[in-house]
Write an enzyme that holds these catalytic residues in place. Structure first.
Site, mmCIF file in Angstrom:
data_model
loop_
_atom_site.group_PDB
_atom_site.id
_atom_site.type_symbol
_atom_site.label_atom_id
_atom_site.label_comp_id
_atom_site.label_asym_id
_atom_site.label_seq_id
_atom_site.Cartn_x
_atom_site.Cartn_y
_atom_site.Cartn_z
ATOM 1 N N PHE A 77 0.836 -1.204 0.000
ATOM 2 C CA PHE A 77 0.000 0.000 0.000
ATOM 3 C C PHE A 77 0.869 1.252 0.000
ATOM 4 O O PHE A 77 1.767 1.403 0.820
ATOM 5 C CB PHE A 77 -0.894 -0.023 1.237
ATOM 6 C CG PHE A 77 -1.845 1.136 1.343
ATOM 7 C CD1 PHE A 77 -2.889 1.289 0.452
ATOM 8 C CD2 PHE A 77 -1.714 2.078 2.356
ATOM 9 C CE1 PHE A 77 -3.780 2.345 0.546
ATOM 10 C CE2 PHE A 77 -2.586 3.138 2.479
ATOM 11 C CZ PHE A 77 -3.635 3.271 1.565
ATOM 12 N N SER B 251 3.531 -6.760 2.337
ATOM 13 C CA SER B 251 2.467 -6.039 3.046
ATOM 14 C C SER B 251 1.101 -6.248 2.377
ATOM 15 O O SER B 251 0.607 -7.359 2.306
ATOM 16 C CB SER B 251 2.837 -4.562 3.144
ATOM 17 O OG SER B 251 1.991 -3.884 4.037
ATOM 18 N N MET B 252 0.478 -5.191 1.829
ATOM 19 C CA MET B 252 -0.793 -5.363 1.136
ATOM 20 C C MET B 252 -0.643 -6.296 -0.053
ATOM 21 O O MET B 252 -1.561 -7.049 -0.390
ATOM 22 C CB MET B 252 -1.348 -4.013 0.673
ATOM 23 C CG MET B 252 -2.709 -4.109 -0.014
ATOM 24 S SD MET B 252 -3.362 -2.531 -0.600
ATOM 25 C CE MET B 252 -2.440 -2.300 -2.127
ATOM 26 N N ASP C 48 8.299 -4.817 13.643
ATOM 27 C CA ASP C 48 7.560 -4.193 12.544
ATOM 28 C C ASP C 48 6.687 -3.112 13.152
ATOM 29 O O ASP C 48 5.848 -3.388 14.001
ATOM 30 C CB ASP C 48 6.712 -5.256 11.826
ATOM 31 C CG ASP C 48 6.029 -4.742 10.569
ATOM 32 O OD1 ASP C 48 5.659 -3.546 10.534
ATOM 33 O OD2 ASP C 48 5.826 -5.537 9.638
ATOM 34 N N HIS D 63 9.349 -3.167 8.631
ATOM 35 C CA HIS D 63 8.201 -3.558 7.805
ATOM 36 C C HIS D 63 8.544 -3.776 6.328
ATOM 37 O O HIS D 63 8.178 -4.795 5.737
ATOM 38 C CB HIS D 63 7.081 -2.521 7.929
ATOM 39 C CG HIS D 63 5.868 -2.872 7.128
ATOM 40 N ND1 HIS D 63 5.121 -4.004 7.374
ATOM 41 C CD2 HIS D 63 5.288 -2.270 6.048
ATOM 42 C CE1 HIS D 63 4.121 -4.085 6.517
ATOM 43 N NE2 HIS D 63 4.212 -3.049 5.688
#
Length: 256
Positions: free
Chosen positions: A30, A98-99, A195, A225
């Site tokens: 994202f 992530s996303m 994270d 992250h």
């Protein structure tokens, strides 16, 4: 009314490396761009794989374009990329940061022929955004510095995120979370022990809820992250390569 056409920021373009008959679809997260998985993509390409990384709609251009997007656009983008890669590769693995990780899981749940999924700090929960879930103002939310442990790393991103985009991310998570059990292909999960964006137990949750009989989770001890740009990116590339070879050749000997 004429639709505004936004230019892609330099360095944020999709990328493709032609390699062998094993393809890896590599999806950014994202507000990120293919640049955030660029070094990882090159490491994987150097191991012989064919690598394709799409730029999701609204990313790497202008935050106003992201404001007009729906999470269904991102699902469509990754799906179309998969179908393109499938035409030129015998086996396809989906990897996402992530996303991008949860988009990869959704794709694997829908297309059972996918050979495996690799997630990197998959975003099943984003506490920093959840307080904005029921708000319509402000229009834009200031974005902090990318969560990367290594010094001097610059990620192409936006300085402010549209609140509508935050809502779409949260709705995407709600849409995908109940579908985790539909994932049955081999799964490799990377999670950073520290994270500051996505809680590490997000990776534990997905690991426990998929239906995959072949699955493995690896902790990253020296990355935050955005691990695809951090100190552990070589570890991610090496372990991903090993896992893919193991999936394709059950008697493959994993390097130490």
């Amino acid at each position: 009314m004429t639709e505004t056409i936004y230019s892609v920021l330099p360095g944020a373009e999709s990328f493709f490396y032609k390699g062998n008959e094993i393809g890896i679809l590599l999806c950014h997260g994202f507000v990120g761009t293919p640049q955030s998985v660029g070094e990882l993509g090159k490491l994987l390409a150097d191991k012989g794989f064919t690598v394709l990384a799409p730029r999701l709609k609204g990313h790497g251009t202008d935050a106003r374009e992201l404001e007009a997007c729906c999470y269904l656009d991102w699902i469509k983008d990754i799906e179309q990329t998969y179908l393109k890669l499938k035409k030129i590769c015998r086996k396809v693995f989906i990897a996402g940061q992530s996303m991008g990780g949860i988009l990869a899981l959704h794709l694997a749940g829908k297309y059972k022929e996918i050979s495996g999924v690799i997630t990197i700090n998959a975003a099943l929960s984003v506490p920093g955004y959840e307080s904005f879930e029921d708000l319509t103002e402000p229009r834009f939310i200031a974005e902090g510095k990318p969560d990367i442990k290594a010094e001097g790393i610059e990620e192409i991103t936006y300085s402010a995120v549209p609140i509508t985009a935050v809502h779409n991310l949260l709705n995407l998570i709600k849409f995908i979370k109940p579908k985790l059990s539909e994932v049955s292909c081999p799964l490799l999960v990377f999670k950073s022990e520290e994270d500051h964006v996505v809680p590490p137990d997000s990776s534990d949750t997905l690991f426990e809820n998929v239906s995959s009989s072949m699955k493995k989770i690896i902790s990253l001890t020296n990355s935050y992250h955005v691990a695809s740009m951090d100190y552990d990116k070589e570890i991610i590339a090496d372990r991903t390569s090993d896992y893919i070879h193991l999936c394709c050749h059950p008697f493959y000997k994993i390097s130490v």
